[in-house]
Design an enzyme around this catalytic site. Structure first.
Site, PDB file in Angstrom:
ATOM      1  N   GLY A  13       0.885  -1.108   0.122  1.00 26.51           N
ATOM      2  CA  GLY A  13       0.041   0.049  -0.105  1.00 26.51           C
ATOM      3  C   GLY A  13       0.946   0.717   0.137  1.00 26.51           C
ATOM      4  CB  ILE A  15       3.469   2.911   4.803  1.00 25.24           C
ATOM      5  CG1 ILE A  15       2.600   4.085   5.030  1.00 25.24           C
ATOM      6  CG2 ILE A  15       4.631   2.423   5.389  1.00 25.24           C
ATOM      7  CD1 ILE A  15       2.054   3.643   6.842  1.00 25.24           C
ATOM      8  CB  CYS A 132       3.069   8.916  11.046  1.00 26.17           C
ATOM      9  SG  CYS A 132       1.356   9.104  11.009  1.00 26.17           S
ATOM     10  N   GLY A 165      -4.365   5.240   4.234  1.00 28.51           N
ATOM     11  CA  GLY A 165      -4.932   4.267   3.542  1.00 28.51           C
ATOM     12  C   GLY A 165      -5.755   3.363   4.802  1.00 28.51           C
ATOM     13  N   GLY A 167      -5.039   0.471   5.971  1.00 29.57           N
ATOM     14  CA  GLY A 167      -3.825   0.371   7.027  1.00 29.57           C
ATOM     15  C   GLY A 167      -4.149   1.069   8.669  1.00 29.57           C
ATOM     16  CB  THR A 168      -3.732   4.981   8.137  1.00 27.69           C
ATOM     17  OG1 THR A 168      -2.407   4.686   7.817  1.00 27.69           O
ATOM     18  CG2 THR A 168      -3.442   5.680   9.698  1.00 27.69           C
ATOM     19  CB  ALA A 170      -7.353  -1.116   9.381  1.00 32.53           C
TER      20      ALA A 170
END
Length: 315
Positions: A13, A15, A132, A165, A167-168, A170
């Site tokens: 993705g 990252i 982050c 995205g 992942g972030t 979730a």
């Protein structure tokens, strides 16, 4: 003849793709070995293939089946906190000496903020890059802590929703928990609190971070100088990292105790307010995605230091 240490990236993705481009452009002691995803149609896997990097869309199991796996020394995990637990166990069963750089909030290894404690964990089998927001703000908390004891630190990370995205999104709960804990463990605060804001503004806004600390009363000039030194240290690997304005101070000398959750009553202290901006290098996403840039830059710096300590491989 020697070669660089080969690495693999789990997660194709935003990252993972940004990190791959950084390694291909700037890797000194490491080089790409494989890009791993679970979506056969992902842009990250397609880009990796075009750039000559081995790929698989069969996840970590697919990585272990690739011929290049025998040469992989370091694996970056840019998937999710839940997946990382299984990934670590599987990879270690296949290759006990493999090293993992965890870009999820799983935090099964020690927290790693390169400019604060990076050198302390270069031999660890698994290091966690926090979040982050943690990479952007924990150095500042640590900068205050090296001047005076910090009783409480609160950070607010505001990022463009376009740079967040799946992942972030979730991992929001894990973000706050992991960042809060790392503020204490690495930043040195007695009590830490973290908040993340996904900003839907158009055009997208550059990552902004606000840090509030309550410390013992101390020399304000010394605190400001410590923060400015830390900003320069972070800029060595994240050039778009900067103070938005001068550090602000409020001296608290209360007539009645101020109760701080997790800290207790305080009669006096120094409140320090720091306002940061992180502009991305635009290696993959536009420059507003500073949250990606600081995370991947910190991971790259950590892996480079690990590989340098391990030394090159005989070709």
């Amino acid at each position: 003849m020697t070669r660089k240490r080969k690495v693999a990236i789990l997660g194709s993705g935003n990252i993972g793709t940004d990190l791959m481009i950084k390694i291909l452009r700037h890797g000194e002691h490491i080089e790409m070995g494989a890009m791993v995803g679970i979506d056969v149609g992902s842009d990250g896997l397609a880009r990796a293939a075009r750039l000559g990097v081995a790929t698989t869309h069969e996840g970590v199991e697919g990585l272990t089946s690739l011929p290049v796996f025998d040469d992989i020394d370091i694996v970056f995990d840019a998937t999710s906190a839940g997946a990382h637990l299984k990934t670590d166990a599987l990879l270690r069963s296949k290759k006990p000496g493999i090293r993992l750089v965890d870009l999820t909030p799983a935090a099964i290894g020690p927290y790693c903020i390169p400019v604060v404690n990076g050198a302390a964990h270069l031999g660890a089998p698994n290091v966690n890059m926090v979040t982050c927001g943690g990479q952007a703000t924990i150095p500042i908390v640590a900068a205050v802590s090296r001047v005076a004891p910090v009783h409480y630190a609160e950070i607010v990370a505001s990022i463009s929703s376009k740079s967040a995205g799946p992942g972030t999104r979730a991992n929001i709960d894990e973000f706050t928990e992991t960042t809060s804990k790392a503020i204490e463990v690495v930043g040195g605060a007695t009590k830490g609190k973290a908040i993340i804001v996904l900003n839907p503004a158009e055009p997208p806004l550059i990552m902004r971070d606000t840090v509030y600390t309550l410390s013992e009363l101390t020399d304000e000039k010394a605190v400001a100088e410590s923060i400015e030194r830390m900003v320069r240290d972070v800029q060595a690997y994240v050039p778009g990292y900067r103070l938005k304005q001068r550090v602000q101070f409020d001296r608290i000398e209360a007539s009645a105790p101020i109760r701080i959750p997790g800290v207790g009553p305080r009669m006096h202290g120094l409140k320090t307010s720091i306002f940061l901006e992180v502009e991305g290098a635009a290696h993959y996403l536009p420059s507003y995605a500073g949250n990606l840039d600081i995370m991947t830059s910190a991971a790259l710096r950590t892996a480079e230091a690990m590989a340098e300590r391990m030394g090159p491989v005989d070709a």
